[in-house]
Design a protein around this motif. Structure first.
Motif, short mmCIF file in Angstrom:
data_model
loop_
_atom_site.label_atom_id
_atom_site.label_comp_id
_atom_site.label_asym_id
_atom_site.label_seq_id
_atom_site.Cartn_x
_atom_site.Cartn_y
_atom_site.Cartn_z
N THR A 43 1.03 -1.31 -0.03
CA THR A 43 0.06 0.02 0.12
C THR A 43 0.90 1.30 -0.12
N LEU A 44 1.80 1.30 0.54
CA LEU A 44 2.92 2.39 0.77
C LEU A 44 3.42 2.43 -0.34
N GLY A 45 3.82 1.40 -1.18
CA GLY A 45 4.47 1.46 -2.30
C GLY A 45 3.50 2.13 -3.52
N MET A 46 2.09 1.67 -3.73
CA MET A 46 1.19 2.34 -4.33
C MET A 46 1.14 3.75 -4.10
N LEU A 47 0.93 4.32 -2.97
CA LEU A 47 0.96 5.51 -2.54
C LEU A 47 2.35 6.33 -2.93
N ALA A 48 3.37 5.79 -2.89
CA ALA A 48 4.54 6.56 -3.33
C ALA A 48 4.42 7.11 -4.78
N SER A 112 4.56 12.20 6.60
CA SER A 112 4.58 10.97 7.30
C SER A 112 3.37 10.10 7.02
N ILE A 113 3.26 9.14 6.14
CA ILE A 113 2.03 8.17 6.00
C ILE A 113 2.33 6.78 6.69
N HIS A 126 3.09 0.17 9.67
CA HIS A 126 4.15 0.43 8.80
C HIS A 126 4.16 1.96 8.38
N ALA A 127 5.29 2.60 8.24
CA ALA A 127 5.31 3.92 7.99
C ALA A 127 6.52 4.42 7.20
N TYR A 128 6.27 5.42 6.35
CA TYR A 128 7.31 5.87 5.60
C TYR A 128 7.02 7.59 5.50
N THR A 129 8.23 8.35 5.42
CA THR A 129 8.03 9.81 5.36
C THR A 129 8.68 9.96 3.91
N PHE A 130 7.43 10.57 3.27
CA PHE A 130 7.83 10.81 1.75
C PHE A 130 8.18 12.38 1.65
N ALA A 131 9.21 12.66 0.51
CA ALA A 131 9.32 14.06 0.08
C ALA A 131 7.96 14.56 -0.86
N VAL A 132 7.64 15.42 -0.97
CA VAL A 132 6.70 16.04 -2.11
C VAL A 132 7.47 16.90 -2.96
N GLY A 133 7.76 16.35 -4.14
CA GLY A 133 8.69 17.06 -5.14
C GLY A 133 10.16 17.35 -4.43
N GLU A 134 10.65 18.47 -4.89
CA GLU A 134 12.22 18.75 -4.22
C GLU A 134 11.88 19.38 -2.78
N ILE A 135 12.73 18.79 -1.85
CA ILE A 135 12.89 19.38 -0.46
C ILE A 135 14.16 19.95 -0.19
N LYS A 141 18.28 15.56 4.94
CA LYS A 141 19.19 14.76 5.92
C LYS A 141 18.40 14.17 6.95
N LEU A 142 17.49 14.95 7.47
CA LEU A 142 16.59 14.70 8.79
C LEU A 142 16.01 13.39 8.25
N LEU A 143 15.27 13.15 7.11
CA LEU A 143 14.76 11.92 6.66
C LEU A 143 15.81 10.86 6.63
N ASP A 144 17.00 11.09 6.09
CA ASP A 144 17.94 9.99 5.91
C ASP A 144 18.43 9.65 7.43
N VAL A 145 18.76 10.28 8.11
CA VAL A 145 19.11 10.00 9.80
C VAL A 145 18.04 9.19 10.38
N THR A 146 16.70 9.67 10.28
CA THR A 146 15.77 8.95 10.90
C THR A 146 15.62 7.63 10.32
N LYS A 147 15.74 7.46 9.18
CA LYS A 147 15.68 6.16 8.50
C LYS A 147 16.73 5.28 8.75
#
Length: 292
Positions: A43-48, A112-113, A126-135, A141-147
């Motif tokens: 489902t997260l893959g579909m939403l991506a 965050s979804i 299950h959760a993932y934080t997505f970037a919307v376009g260019e961030i 870096k916050l996303l990378d470190v958290t993951k």
């Protein structure tokens, strides 16, 4: 002979102990839970593919509900504790538990979804934080470190270690990068209930807390803020934001302890396939290759 008052006190103590017991799963049950987790992963893959400027989180919520049901599962969050939606959608300074709305996502947002599903009577979460376009680079870096902290925590989930070992690994890594680690919200055991014992804080001390044993299944979910670790709960009773309104990131996996080691039940592979990302970060946590 116990007096009535003493008897009820003893009963309440035993009930408390029973309700806080870790519910160990068999290997067969863990495979059923893997199916539940993968419903959410797909489902997260579909939403991506759908997360982009202009789309509303209510539109994404509707897509997710339909897709979960198409997989023969039930949305796990819908109606849970009276939550009114399929997804928790938490943009930017929202940490978790945000409601889907009609407000369109904008270029530069993060979202965050967090998604749950029930299949075979077991929950996936299950959760993932997505970037919307260019961030902005500092938000990436916050996303990378958290993951990355999520996988550092997972590595500590093995027989003989304790809850504090996972929390310590996540906390130290994120605080070394100058980020705030949320205290009030934690990961949790998972099974036929969404929230089982043990609680899995993203902070702690090595060697403290409950000891890990084979057959445990937990949801590990770092919630990491760019600024202060302090939070604000809104009057709706659900939405949680950072106190300083700086961005927050959230990633979550379902993990079992199988043959003494952590075994991923969920995967970001479907998200990565949709986004064109190549990664081997999950390989060490799988006893056999994942077939998409």
């Amino acid at each position: 002979m116990f007096q009535k008052k003493e008897f009820h006190l003893i009963l309440s103590i035993f009930a408390h102990i029973f309700l806080r017991m870790i519910i160990v799963k068999t290997k067969e049950e863990i495979e059923l839970m893997r199916e539940s987790a993968l419903v959410v992963s797909r489902t997260l893959g579909m939403l991506a593919k759908e997360v982009k400027p202009g789309v509303t989180t209510l539109q994404l919520d509707k897509l997710a509900e339909e897709y979960i049901r198409e997989q023969g599962a039930i949305p796990g969050f819908l109606g849970l504790y009276d939550f009114p939606n399929t997804l928790c959608m938490s943009p930017n300074s929202q940490i978790v538990h945000g409601f889907p709305t009609n407000e369109p996502l904008k270029e530069g947002d993060i979202i965050s979804i967090d998604c749950g599903a029930i299949k075979n009577e077991y929950y996936g979460d299950h959760a993932y934080t997505f970037a919307v376009g260019e961030i902005a680079p500092e938000i990436q870096k916050l996303l990378d470190v958290t993951k990355e902290s999520l996988y550092l925590g997972i590595r500590e989930l093995k027989v003989g270690n304790r809850v504090g070992d996972v929390g310590y690994a996540i906390q130290k890594f994120c605080e070394d990068h100058g980020y705030g680690v949320v205290r009030e919200l934690v990961g949790h055991g998972l099974g036929k209930k969404m929230h089982e014992d043990p609680e899995m804080p993203n902070y702690g001390k090595r060697g403290r807390g409950k000891k890990f044993i084979d057959g445990m299944v937990v949801a590990i979910e770092p919630m990491i803020n760019m600024g202060t670790h302090r939070i604000k709960q809104h009057r709706d009773g659900w939405t949680i934001t950072t106190l300083d309104n700086k961005p927050s990131a959230h990633f979550e996996h379902d993990v079992a302890i199988l043959d003494g080691k952590p075994e991923l039940l969920s995967t970001f592979a479907y998200v990565y396939e949709a986004l064109g990302i190549v990664s081997n970060e999950e390989d060490e946590f799988r006893q056999k290759a994942l077939v998409l």
